[in-house]
Scaffold this active site. Sequence first.
Site, PDB file in Angstrom:
ATOM      1  NE  ARG A  97      -4.136   1.809   0.860  1.00 13.66           N
ATOM      2  CZ  ARG A  97      -5.010   2.341   0.021  1.00 13.66           C
ATOM      3  NH1 ARG A  97      -4.833   2.211  -1.283  1.00 13.66           N
ATOM      4  NH2 ARG A  97      -6.081   2.978   0.476  1.00 13.66           N
ATOM      5  CB  THR A 372     -10.490  -0.607  -7.358  1.00 13.00           C
ATOM      6  OG1 THR A 372     -10.990  -0.589  -6.760  1.00 13.00           O
ATOM      7  CG2 THR A 372     -10.176  -1.131  -6.181  1.00 13.00           C
ATOM      8  CG  LEU A 391      -3.112   4.160 -10.498  1.00  9.30           C
ATOM      9  CD1 LEU A 391      -3.327   4.591 -11.939  1.00  9.30           C
ATOM     10  CD2 LEU A 391      -1.791   4.700  -9.977  1.00  9.30           C
ATOM     11  CG  ASN A 392      -8.401   6.117  -4.318  1.00 13.65           C
ATOM     12  OD1 ASN A 392      -9.196   5.230  -4.025  1.00 13.65           O
ATOM     13  ND2 ASN A 392      -8.481   7.323  -3.799  1.00 13.65           N
ATOM     14  CG  ASP A 414      -8.533   5.348  -0.190  1.00 16.84           C
ATOM     15  OD1 ASP A 414      -9.603   5.864  -0.552  1.00 16.84           O
ATOM     16  OD2 ASP A 414      -8.102   4.290  -0.689  1.00 16.84           O
ATOM     17  CB  SER A 443      -7.217  -0.187   1.391  1.00 16.00           C
ATOM     18  OG  SER A 443      -7.679  -0.832   0.216  1.00 16.00           O
ATOM     19  CB  SER A 444     -12.626  -0.969   0.510  1.00 16.33           C
ATOM     20  OG  SER A 444     -13.143   0.054   1.317  1.00 16.33           O
ATOM     21  N   GLY A 464     -13.361  -1.494  -7.194  1.00 18.34           N
ATOM     22  CA  GLY A 464     -14.625  -0.818  -6.939  1.00 18.34           C
ATOM     23  C   GLY A 464     -14.685   0.042  -5.703  1.00 18.34           C
ATOM     24  N   GLY A 465     -13.540   0.491  -5.163  1.00 10.86           N
ATOM     25  CA  GLY A 465     -13.581   1.392  -4.018  1.00 10.86           C
ATOM     26  C   GLY A 465     -14.325   0.781  -2.847  1.00 10.86           C
TER      27      GLY A 465
END
Length: 563
Positions: A97, A372, A391-392, A414, A443-444, A464-465
Amino acid sequence: MIKRIFFLFILVGTCGCMHRELHEVGLVTNKAMVVSAHPLASAVGAEIMKQGGNAADAAVAVQFALAVVYPDAGNIGGGGFLVLRQQDGSTAALDYREKAPAAARPDMYLNEEGEVIEGLSEKGHMAAGVPGTVDGMIKLHARYGSLPWAMLVQPAIDLAANGFPLTQKEARKLNDYRLDFIRYSSIRPEFILKDNWEEGDTLRLGELAQVLERIRDQGRAGFYAGTTADLIAAEMKRGGGLITKEDLAAYEAIWREPISGKYENYNVISMPPPSSGGIALLQLLHITQNYPVAEWGLHTAPSAHLKIEAERRVYADRAKHLGDPDYYDVPVRGLLDTAYIRRSMADFSPGKASDSDKIAPGVPVPPESPNTTHYSIVDPAGNAVSVTTTLNSSYGAKTFVAGAQFLLNNEMDDFSIKPGYPNSYGLIGGEANAIAPGKRMLSSMTPTILEKDGKLFMVVGSMGGSTIITTVYQIILNVTAHGLPMQGAVNAGRFHHQWKPDWVLSEWGALGMKTSLSLWWKGHKIVPKPEGGIGRAAGILVLPNGKLEGGADPRGDDAAAGF
């Protein structure tokens, strides 16, 4: 009355027919499988395994290939998480990360009045965290790789130098983001600014090929030092960003102990903090196993209502208790305590939606003293790798590093940039995820592997965030509770609740008219997600005969490849 009519109108809009086949079986292979967001990247991974490489080798090759052919999420300017299971049953988790630069501070996105400066954490140089992808791949190869490093990076170099044809979706996205690329890059990125990209156009990235050659020849120093580090530092200086050459030199990916737990007769292996994914997924599955979801059926009103209410409570916990464990004492054992999880559902009503304003994060038992993109891989020996890298936002900060042709991430968004203030995905955060120098943002991402009877059963994950966790959760249930094949489980319509905002995000037609009306009468607010769908998943299922079935998401250009 007007409000009820409005939500009924929205509801009807979500009930269109879904055309994805639930009982579709994906690509079936005898020995090895790669499922990723791009057919060229999947082909690269399969070819590496044909040449004798293992799952880790294939993961390295796919990561670098995605950095070329899937620039909206594949990356060397971002980071990710990896969960690995060896054929002997041993497991590991790799955290690569991104980290906050040394000059980062908790109030860096606030004005003098303490209010959030809109967009500053989302686009441009200030949005970027220190990239972790390259160091992550180097550490993965050092511990588990079998083929020479140069052999794994070369396919990506060839794709960048020789060019590759754009898919229709990728061409459209490059056109859509053209103005952002100009605005947020310090030097106009002419190579990506064709007036109108079309499907089949060739994109060549010669300067990115040179960066990859340095990584091939110099390893870590090819990115975190020397020419590439100079280019990143110069880009930061021109654009007012914070990342320095010292930040790059100091970055280290970390091996962590995976999160694992039981769900019925499955063992679930997933990512620990700073990902919220593993803990949240296990909480959701623990809740679900106490109800007859298989008997209720897929996307029926009782089944959907339960899943929504479970998601509501789990995301409330996420907002308060999860962050970087190197900076915050995450109560992992307390959050996974079965009694605590049962208490979170004590006020669950089968006939009524909860009010998120009345759902507060719980107080877990203190721990005992001492979007994502995702790809899934299984090799001929039975080793498995589940990787989510990002890359978010799509194309990250929209900032290209001049002279290098790769994008920087916007992962700083984030963090909780202000307690109670939602990020670009609407997620609420608190002090556990506050900005600090060198800290990893929450993060998710939920790369996950399932075992059954001690053997590999499933490899799955999604982009998908904030919807990643619920996507993986629903796909697992689609297979284990609802009996769908891997491809059908990925095809199935999805819905999502994350506590705040207090609504159910649903793909068009995911729930059907009958279920949607029932949920509406229970008090759920259903909002359609018409464009792109929810999540983009990649799954592999080990069939009873030992063969592998791939599930490639029809929501994108995803593809399975293997032999």
